[in-house]
Design a protein around this motif. Structure first.
Motif, PDB file in Angstrom:
ATOM      1  N   LEU A  77      -7.156   2.880   6.116  1.00  9.49           N
ATOM      2  CA  LEU A  77      -6.501   1.777   5.427  1.00  9.49           C
ATOM      3  C   LEU A  77      -7.413   0.553   6.145  1.00  9.49           C
ATOM      4  CD1 LEU A  77      -2.936   2.596   5.729  1.00  9.49           C
ATOM      5  CD2 LEU A  77      -4.360   2.543   3.992  1.00  9.49           C
ATOM      6  N   ASP A  78      -7.704   0.544   7.274  1.00  8.99           N
ATOM      7  CA  ASP A  78      -8.801  -0.515   7.947  1.00  8.99           C
ATOM      8  C   ASP A  78      -9.833  -0.705   7.090  1.00  8.99           C
ATOM      9  OD1 ASP A  78      -6.729  -1.299   9.862  1.00  8.99           O
ATOM     10  OD2 ASP A  78      -7.498  -0.373  11.444  1.00  8.99           O
ATOM     11  N   LEU A 101      -8.099  -7.062   1.409  1.00 12.67           N
ATOM     12  CA  LEU A 101      -6.858  -7.262   0.946  1.00 12.67           C
ATOM     13  C   LEU A 101      -5.940  -6.773   1.895  1.00 12.67           C
ATOM     14  CD1 LEU A 101      -4.793  -7.966  -1.445  1.00 12.67           C
ATOM     15  CD2 LEU A 101      -5.180  -5.533  -2.306  1.00 12.67           C
ATOM     16  N   SER A 102      -4.911  -7.140   2.581  1.00 12.84           N
ATOM     17  CA  SER A 102      -4.001  -6.706   3.734  1.00 12.84           C
ATOM     18  C   SER A 102      -2.684  -6.542   3.211  1.00 12.84           C
ATOM     19  CB  SER A 102      -4.148  -7.749   4.814  1.00 12.84           C
ATOM     20  OG  SER A 102      -5.496  -7.717   5.301  1.00 12.84           O
ATOM     21  N   PRO A 103      -2.149  -5.256   3.357  1.00 11.43           N
ATOM     22  CA  PRO A 103      -0.536  -5.192   3.009  1.00 11.43           C
ATOM     23  C   PRO A 103       0.177  -5.871   3.592  1.00 11.43           C
ATOM     24  CG  PRO A 103      -1.435  -3.311   4.221  1.00 11.43           C
ATOM     25  CD  PRO A 103      -2.763  -4.197   4.138  1.00 11.43           C
ATOM     26  N   TYR A 158     -10.410   0.120   3.904  1.00  9.83           N
ATOM     27  CA  TYR A 158     -10.198  -0.206   2.586  1.00  9.83           C
ATOM     28  C   TYR A 158      -9.738  -1.715   2.905  1.00  9.83           C
ATOM     29  CZ  TYR A 158      -8.144  -0.537  -1.916  1.00  9.83           C
ATOM     30  OH  TYR A 158      -7.775  -1.043  -3.357  1.00  9.83           O
ATOM     31  N   ALA A 159      -8.980  -2.025   3.503  1.00 11.52           N
ATOM     32  CA  ALA A 159      -8.412  -3.506   3.645  1.00 11.52           C
ATOM     33  C   ALA A 159      -9.778  -4.523   4.051  1.00 11.52           C
ATOM     34  CB  ALA A 159      -7.511  -3.574   4.750  1.00 11.52           C
ATOM     35  N   THR A 160     -10.738  -3.899   4.788  1.00 11.98           N
ATOM     36  CA  THR A 160     -12.016  -4.797   5.022  1.00 11.98           C
ATOM     37  C   THR A 160     -12.610  -4.849   3.773  1.00 11.98           C
ATOM     38  OG1 THR A 160     -11.852  -4.237   7.365  1.00 11.98           O
ATOM     39  CG2 THR A 160     -13.922  -5.019   6.310  1.00 11.98           C
ATOM     40  N   SER A 191     -11.827  -4.411   0.366  1.00  7.37           N
ATOM     41  CA  SER A 191     -11.395  -4.872  -0.449  1.00  7.37           C
ATOM     42  C   SER A 191     -10.891  -6.408  -0.318  1.00  7.37           C
ATOM     43  CB  SER A 191     -10.108  -4.194  -1.002  1.00  7.37           C
ATOM     44  OG  SER A 191      -9.107  -4.013  -0.276  1.00  7.37           O
ATOM     45  N   PHE A 220       0.807  -1.209   0.005  1.00  9.24           N
ATOM     46  CA  PHE A 220      -0.065   0.019   0.030  1.00  9.24           C
ATOM     47  C   PHE A 220       0.948   1.199   0.013  1.00  9.24           C
ATOM     48  CE2 PHE A 220      -4.341  -1.425   2.060  1.00  9.24           C
ATOM     49  CZ  PHE A 220      -4.316  -2.424   1.125  1.00  9.24           C
ATOM     50  N   LEU A 223      -4.663  -3.120  10.975  1.00 12.93           N
ATOM     51  CA  LEU A 223      -3.501  -3.727  10.038  1.00 12.93           C
ATOM     52  C   LEU A 223      -2.225  -3.850  10.958  1.00 12.93           C
ATOM     53  CD1 LEU A 223      -4.053  -1.885   6.625  1.00 12.93           C
ATOM     54  CD2 LEU A 223      -4.677  -4.146   7.492  1.00 12.93           C
TER      55      LEU A 223
END
Length: 218
Positions: A139-140, A148-150, A142-144, A146, A48, A171
């Motif tokens: 970011l939390d 997708l975790s960086p 967006y990760a949820t 999508s 990310f 994250l």
């Protein structure tokens, strides 16, 4: 183009700083610590890139030879995001790009104040200052959304890094994220200790006049 990267960049003639950046990048003088770190990100990682600007670091990560790094760039600058979208197309959409302000909350509108980087005589004596609103994401969140975790996180947001970290608690607390490259403005000097509380250690730091570069690892 070098032994690691094969990529194309759009060079706007009316933005001298982009031309200067790309020339320094070609010669290996632009933020060498950052680019050495990017080149060491392992194959199969997820990066990310917060504050991707015109896409230079997202491209550097996603266009490495013999390596596949899933890269998502985030930025909220109107002009730089335009360049970023063009550079993404020039490189066969090698990375994803999200136009949004990354902060501590999801769904709010935030006001961005900046300037034109170009002289418009009828509007202002030099660069034209202006402001606009843009949606904020965490970011939390967006990760949820999508799923997708960086594994790797780059944060270069000129003073807003505390808000980015505040919106990434899940994250930071998880077991997927391995490394964080971050520039911390001196007004946020306590942020390094806050990141360390999540189990990260400082691999190295580079003190500069305007901020300090950190690489955190876990």
């Amino acid at each position: 183009h070098n032994s690691h990267i094969n990529a194309a960049f759009y060079v706007p003639l009316f933005n001298h700083y982009v031309s200067k950046d790309l020339d320094e990048l070609r010669c290996g003088r632009r933020e060498p610590n950052l680019y050495r770190w990017i080149e060491r990100i392992p194959d199969g990682s997820v990066l990310f890139d917060i504050g991707t600007n015109y896409g230079q670091e997202s491209i550097w990560a996603s266009c490495q030879r013999n390596k596949t790094i899933l890269t998502i760039g985030f930025d909220c600058g109107l002009l730089t995001s335009h360049f970023c979208a063009l550079n993404r197309e020039l490189n066969n959409r090698a990375f994803e790009f999200v136009f949004a302000a990354v902060g501590s909350s999801q769904g709010e509108m935030v006001t961005i104040t900046t300037n034109s980087d170009t002289h418009v005589r009828r509007l202002h004596k030099k660069n034209v200052p202006y402001s606009y609103q843009v949606p904020c994401i965490s970011l939390d969140g967006y990760a949820t959304d999508s799923d997708l975790s960086p594994t790797h996180l780059k944060i270069d947001v000129d003073g807003a890094e505390a808000e980015v970290i505040a919106g990434a608690e899940e994250l930071l607390s998880g077991n997927v994220l391995r490394e964080i490259f971050i520039e911390i403005d001196h007004v946020n000097c306590g942020l390094a200790e806050r990141i360390a509380e999540y189990g990260f250690t400082i691999a190295w730091q580079n003190n500069k006049s305007e901020n300090t570069e950190y690489l955190f690892t876990r």
